[in-house]
Motif scaffolding. Sequence first.
Motif, PDB file in Angstrom:
ATOM      1  N   LEU A   1       0.842  -1.211   0.062  1.00 37.04           N
ATOM      2  CA  LEU A   1      -0.109   0.090   0.017  1.00 37.04           C
ATOM      3  C   LEU A   1       0.868   1.349   0.041  1.00 37.04           C
ATOM      4  O   LEU A   1       0.721   2.386  -0.881  1.00 37.04           O
ATOM      5  CB  LEU A   1      -0.914   0.020   1.219  1.00 37.04           C
ATOM      6  CG  LEU A   1      -2.102  -0.866   1.138  1.00 37.04           C
ATOM      7  CD1 LEU A   1      -2.884  -0.844   2.678  1.00 37.04           C
ATOM      8  CD2 LEU A   1      -3.188   0.029   0.033  1.00 37.04           C
ATOM      9  N   ARG A   2       1.823   1.333   0.852  1.00 34.01           N
ATOM     10  CA  ARG A   2       2.976   2.390   0.958  1.00 34.01           C
ATOM     11  C   ARG A   2       3.288   2.643  -0.484  1.00 34.01           C
ATOM     12  O   ARG A   2       3.557   3.675  -0.827  1.00 34.01           O
ATOM     13  CB  ARG A   2       3.653   2.175   2.032  1.00 34.01           C
ATOM     14  CG  ARG A   2       3.201   2.261   3.420  1.00 34.01           C
ATOM     15  CD  ARG A   2       4.233   1.988   4.449  1.00 34.01           C
ATOM     16  NE  ARG A   2       3.762   2.316   5.860  1.00 34.01           N
ATOM     17  CZ  ARG A   2       4.369   1.863   6.948  1.00 34.01           C
ATOM     18  NH1 ARG A   2       5.291   0.994   6.790  1.00 34.01           N
ATOM     19  NH2 ARG A   2       3.629   1.966   8.091  1.00 34.01           N
ATOM     20  N   THR A   3       3.843   1.465  -1.175  1.00 37.77           N
ATOM     21  CA  THR A   3       4.418   1.699  -2.507  1.00 37.77           C
ATOM     22  C   THR A   3       3.439   2.383  -3.455  1.00 37.77           C
ATOM     23  O   THR A   3       3.958   3.114  -4.110  1.00 37.77           O
ATOM     24  CB  THR A   3       5.037   0.351  -3.117  1.00 37.77           C
ATOM     25  OG1 THR A   3       6.113   0.002  -2.063  1.00 37.77           O
ATOM     26  CG2 THR A   3       5.693   0.606  -4.235  1.00 37.77           C
ATOM     27  N   ALA A   4       2.190   1.784  -3.530  1.00 43.22           N
ATOM     28  CA  ALA A   4       1.161   2.385  -4.494  1.00 43.22           C
ATOM     29  C   ALA A   4       0.935   3.793  -4.084  1.00 43.22           C
ATOM     30  O   ALA A   4       0.862   4.687  -5.094  1.00 43.22           O
ATOM     31  CB  ALA A   4      -0.150   1.336  -4.301  1.00 43.22           C
ATOM     32  N   VAL A   5       0.820   4.248  -2.962  1.00 44.67           N
ATOM     33  CA  VAL A   5       0.311   5.594  -2.436  1.00 44.67           C
ATOM     34  C   VAL A   5       1.631   6.542  -2.881  1.00 44.67           C
ATOM     35  O   VAL A   5       1.482   7.536  -3.411  1.00 44.67           O
ATOM     36  CB  VAL A   5       0.223   5.780  -0.970  1.00 44.67           C
ATOM     37  CG1 VAL A   5       0.050   7.129  -0.578  1.00 44.67           C
ATOM     38  CG2 VAL A   5      -1.352   5.020  -0.704  1.00 44.67           C
ATOM     39  N   ALA A   6       2.828   6.057  -2.580  1.00 46.05           N
ATOM     40  CA  ALA A   6       3.931   6.813  -2.758  1.00 46.05           C
ATOM     41  C   ALA A   6       4.037   7.136  -4.448  1.00 46.05           C
ATOM     42  O   ALA A   6       4.571   8.152  -4.937  1.00 46.05           O
ATOM     43  CB  ALA A   6       5.348   6.317  -2.436  1.00 46.05           C
ATOM     44  N   SER A   7       3.927   6.179  -5.167  1.00 39.03           N
ATOM     45  CA  SER A   7       3.901   6.337  -6.649  1.00 39.03           C
ATOM     46  C   SER A   7       2.754   7.084  -7.408  1.00 39.03           C
ATOM     47  O   SER A   7       2.559   7.442  -8.548  1.00 39.03           O
ATOM     48  CB  SER A   7       3.580   4.713  -7.272  1.00 39.03           C
ATOM     49  OG  SER A   7       2.409   4.144  -7.093  1.00 39.03           O
ATOM     50  N   GLY A   8       1.705   7.549  -6.355  1.00 37.47           N
ATOM     51  CA  GLY A   8       0.590   8.247  -6.946  1.00 37.47           C
ATOM     52  C   GLY A   8      -0.500   7.662  -7.615  1.00 37.47           C
ATOM     53  O   GLY A   8      -1.327   8.111  -8.113  1.00 37.47           O
ATOM     54  N   SER A   9      -0.455   6.119  -7.397  1.00 32.17           N
ATOM     55  CA  SER A   9      -1.558   5.326  -8.088  1.00 32.17           C
ATOM     56  C   SER A   9      -2.917   5.568  -7.441  1.00 32.17           C
ATOM     57  O   SER A   9      -3.023   5.867  -6.404  1.00 32.17           O
ATOM     58  CB  SER A   9      -1.482   3.828  -7.643  1.00 32.17           C
ATOM     59  OG  SER A   9      -2.099   3.032  -8.359  1.00 32.17           O
ATOM     60  N   SER A  10      -3.872   5.393  -8.311  1.00 30.77           N
ATOM     61  CA  SER A  10      -5.164   5.695  -7.870  1.00 30.77           C
ATOM     62  C   SER A  10      -5.682   4.610  -7.343  1.00 30.77           C
ATOM     63  O   SER A  10      -7.130   4.349  -6.818  1.00 30.77           O
ATOM     64  CB  SER A  10      -5.937   6.325  -8.809  1.00 30.77           C
ATOM     65  OG  SER A  10      -6.264   5.474  -9.980  1.00 30.77           O
ATOM     66  N   THR A  11      -5.454   3.187  -7.888  1.00 29.57           N
ATOM     67  CA  THR A  11      -6.014   2.086  -7.409  1.00 29.57           C
ATOM     68  C   THR A  11      -4.814   1.124  -6.927  1.00 29.57           C
ATOM     69  O   THR A  11      -3.539   1.336  -7.248  1.00 29.57           O
ATOM     70  CB  THR A  11      -6.650   1.363  -8.701  1.00 29.57           C
ATOM     71  OG1 THR A  11      -5.624   0.930  -9.663  1.00 29.57           O
ATOM     72  CG2 THR A  11      -7.641   2.016  -9.137  1.00 29.57           C
ATOM     73  N   VAL A  12      -5.387   0.017  -6.101  1.00 30.09           N
ATOM     74  CA  VAL A  12      -4.342  -1.131  -5.974  1.00 30.09           C
ATOM     75  C   VAL A  12      -5.196  -2.511  -5.933  1.00 30.09           C
ATOM     76  O   VAL A  12      -6.305  -2.664  -5.709  1.00 30.09           O
ATOM     77  CB  VAL A  12      -3.661  -1.011  -4.443  1.00 30.09           C
ATOM     78  CG1 VAL A  12      -5.076  -1.045  -3.409  1.00 30.09           C
ATOM     79  CG2 VAL A  12      -2.604  -2.141  -4.097  1.00 30.09           C
ATOM     80  N   THR A  13      -4.514  -3.309  -6.869  1.00 28.05           N
ATOM     81  CA  THR A  13      -5.206  -4.740  -7.073  1.00 28.05           C
ATOM     82  C   THR A  13      -4.527  -5.745  -6.408  1.00 28.05           C
ATOM     83  O   THR A  13      -3.473  -5.815  -6.202  1.00 28.05           O
ATOM     84  CB  THR A  13      -4.975  -4.989  -8.508  1.00 28.05           C
ATOM     85  OG1 THR A  13      -5.305  -3.734  -9.374  1.00 28.05           O
ATOM     86  CG2 THR A  13      -5.484  -6.069  -9.226  1.00 28.05           C
ATOM     87  N   TYR A  14      -5.426  -6.553  -5.896  1.00 24.71           N
ATOM     88  CA  TYR A  14      -5.112  -7.806  -5.100  1.00 24.71           C
ATOM     89  C   TYR A  14      -5.652  -9.131  -5.744  1.00 24.71           C
ATOM     90  O   TYR A  14      -6.610  -9.174  -6.400  1.00 24.71           O
ATOM     91  CB  TYR A  14      -5.555  -7.890  -3.722  1.00 24.71           C
ATOM     92  CG  TYR A  14      -5.078  -6.725  -2.868  1.00 24.71           C
ATOM     93  CD1 TYR A  14      -3.835  -6.889  -2.435  1.00 24.71           C
ATOM     94  CD2 TYR A  14      -5.819  -5.689  -2.656  1.00 24.71           C
ATOM     95  CE1 TYR A  14      -3.285  -5.698  -1.696  1.00 24.71           C
ATOM     96  CE2 TYR A  14      -5.292  -4.546  -1.986  1.00 24.71           C
ATOM     97  CZ  TYR A  14      -3.825  -4.797  -1.492  1.00 24.71           C
ATOM     98  OH  TYR A  14      -3.434  -3.964  -0.507  1.00 24.71           O
ATOM     99  N   ALA A  15      -4.938 -10.200  -6.007  1.00 30.62           N
ATOM    100  CA  ALA A  15      -5.217 -11.578  -6.449  1.00 30.62           C
ATOM    101  C   ALA A  15      -5.512 -12.367  -5.193  1.00 30.62           C
ATOM    102  O   ALA A  15      -4.595 -12.637  -4.347  1.00 30.62           O
ATOM    103  CB  ALA A  15      -4.222 -12.132  -7.194  1.00 30.62           C
ATOM    104  N   PHE A  16      -6.619 -13.213  -5.240  1.00 30.25           N
ATOM    105  CA  PHE A  16      -6.744 -14.151  -4.370  1.00 30.25           C
ATOM    106  C   PHE A  16      -6.857 -15.766  -5.045  1.00 30.25           C
ATOM    107  O   PHE A  16      -7.286 -15.674  -6.404  1.00 30.25           O
ATOM    108  CB  PHE A  16      -8.382 -14.011  -3.839  1.00 30.25           C
ATOM    109  CG  PHE A  16      -8.350 -12.879  -2.985  1.00 30.25           C
ATOM    110  CD1 PHE A  16      -8.365 -12.990  -1.672  1.00 30.25           C
ATOM    111  CD2 PHE A  16      -8.719 -11.477  -3.637  1.00 30.25           C
ATOM    112  CE1 PHE A  16      -8.493 -11.734  -0.748  1.00 30.25           C
ATOM    113  CE2 PHE A  16      -8.804 -10.558  -2.750  1.00 30.25           C
ATOM    114  CZ  PHE A  16      -8.714 -10.428  -1.396  1.00 30.25           C
ATOM    115  N   CYS A  17      -5.882 -16.473  -4.376  1.00 32.70           N
ATOM    116  CA  CYS A  17      -5.592 -17.546  -4.917  1.00 32.70           C
ATOM    117  C   CYS A  17      -5.381 -18.829  -3.935  1.00 32.70           C
ATOM    118  O   CYS A  17      -5.043 -18.312  -2.713  1.00 32.70           O
ATOM    119  CB  CYS A  17      -4.002 -17.515  -5.520  1.00 32.70           C
ATOM    120  SG  CYS A  17      -3.566 -18.814  -6.680  1.00 32.70           S
ATOM    121  N   ALA A  18      -5.821 -19.917  -4.357  1.00 33.57           N
ATOM    122  CA  ALA A  18      -5.395 -21.068  -3.239  1.00 33.57           C
ATOM    123  C   ALA A  18      -3.940 -21.486  -3.400  1.00 33.57           C
ATOM    124  O   ALA A  18      -3.697 -22.438  -2.807  1.00 33.57           O
ATOM    125  CB  ALA A  18      -6.168 -22.251  -3.837  1.00 33.57           C
TER     126      ALA A  18
END
Length: 686
Positions: free
Chosen positions: A422-439
């Motif tokens: 999250l900190r990396t995404a915020v510092a880069s100025g991104s407007s979204t962050v994406t997560y993958a859910f996997c087994a």
Amino acid sequence: MNPSLRRLLLGGLAAVLGVTVLTPPASASPEPSVPTGPGAEATRAAGTAKRTGQRVEVVSARTEFTQVFAKPSGGFVAESSVVPQRVHRPDGSWAEVDLTLRRDAGNGLRPSVSPADVRFSAGGTGPAAALRNNGKSFNLSWPSALPAPRLSGDTATYPDVLPGVDLVLRATHTGFTHVLAVKTPQAAENPALREIRFDLGGDVRVERNTDGSLRALAGATEVARSGPAEMWDSTAAPSTALSSAAGPGAAARTAAVGTVIDAAGDLVLRPTAALLDPGKAAFPVYIDPAWSVGRSRWAYATSNNSTNSDLAAARVGKDSATGVTYRSYFEFPITALRGTQVASGYVQMKLDHSWSCTNTPTYLYQAAGSVTATPRMPWETQPTLTARTSASSHANEAGGCADGPQPDMTVNFTGGSVVAGLRTAVASGSSTVTYAFCACSDASGTGEGTLDRWKKFHPDGARLVVDYDTPSGLPTGLQTGGQACVPGERVVVATAPTLSAVYPDGDAGQALQTAYELLEIPASGTYDSSTPRLTPPTAGVVSAGARYTTGSVAGLSGEKAYAWRTRSSSSYLSGPWSQWCEFVMDGQAPTVTVDAINGPLQPGEFYTFKLRSPDPSVLTFRYGWTSPPTEEAEAGTTLGYAGKTASVTLTTPEQGTHTLYVAAVDSAGNVGIGSVVVQVSPPAAG
């Protein structure tokens, strides 16, 4: 066109018509910037939260996907979703999404509160389903009157639009679904089900993509889109969910539905005949080309690239009924976090069903980029997976467990990898962050085929919860003993000084905690993090943007040089250290003399006196015929004299003996005093 053909086909196309919007769908454009920095409302919310001990919403930061709250302990928390949770009404008010169908003033059916401007028929003639998006309309019309529908929550069922075939319209968070339910083997033998044709109305033209997906366009504006059409039957297995108009059950057989746009602009649906075979299919059979408004914020991927029409569940792991492996991707808006510092965060999911009766792990990865292919992402083009964490859960709802059916379970995915990402995404100025859910326990898929990791989550229950604050700014206006600090220079003080600075912060009015570092400057004149620190002055609390001054610093020795710096913190976040401010303790008063004037002075005449001090730190001289002197002159320099001087002109008083009082004031505030006796002669005769 055969009326029965038209009816059947229209049922298919409207399938997941998630398209009409009261306001432009949030998924169609970037989420607006959220004003959680300087602002009266954020300040009031922070104050109220601290006073009441309850978190308080910053209403101006609210969007369809995000809410921001001020916390009693300081700072803020943002909660974001991937499915719209509320609607901004034309009058400026907000309402929670409620998809229960109700009659409107025109005798149509609308969801009570929906992000999509959708209207269903209440029976009779006119469009079965209508929508508006960005001022453009898209209609599906039946060639004959519809029967009055049966209503159940978000669903309207129009019975027997063809013999043994129901039309089912269901409102969703992003629009609606439109499904034809073929209820019996006899109904499936109807030739009208082999090729279904219907007209499209409104402001749009419909284009077919090479994969069978469709786009409804008004000029260059996309009003709606659909993925490839699909159909499914009601094949079931023990302890698995059953098929419905909402989507296929876990063991359902599925097949593609062909789509063609003919020369007249009509849409032709061609269901797979094998799945309508009365001797092979399990009924009801459902026919559904799914439509949606704009780009979704979540998607699934299947190991065999099969399509799944049930978007009410996000699947993870190997499907126990079909053997197909699923992964799900969620893209959360984080515009509210721009310019802030993340303290902690986690992803919260609501588990609907698990194969296992006991806890098994699900793995969360941060995924590169955005969710661009929806609702199905090609297995071969999935984004790169990094930063893994996991959480264990179970919620078997099929009744095969000793304590079954088990209730839904809230599952929190926490850990340092979530916060770091999250900190990396915020510092880069991104407007979204994406997560993958996997087994899978690693990005290569280890453990993904383990049946007891098969699960289904509620997409509308997905949340990204982030604690954050606006970092305090660099302190400004540093003063030592009331004198401004200047880089490269040392303030000179006579006594133990106070330390003072202004403490900026992005959240106006927020209470900030000050902090200080104090050290004695070594003889070398250089210092660093290893230089011993002295006991700093007592810190205090200051309102953001205001000046705070300490008490006098104790324990200092004269003729030594010192340096100090300061910073502030809001709740759990510390701002940057200020520059160092250097000062010297100097308690020695400067000497001062007056050059004598030879001969007696005449009363009432102007005479010039020269004041001198050998101390180069003298800033001003004071003078006058009374004590203490109040007139002031700036100290200067004279060629050939190493100290400071000033020439002052005074009018002599009446005859007699008088004293001219003088003082020298140095940069430390030390005052040295002196005087000279002056004899004033009687006035000249005449």
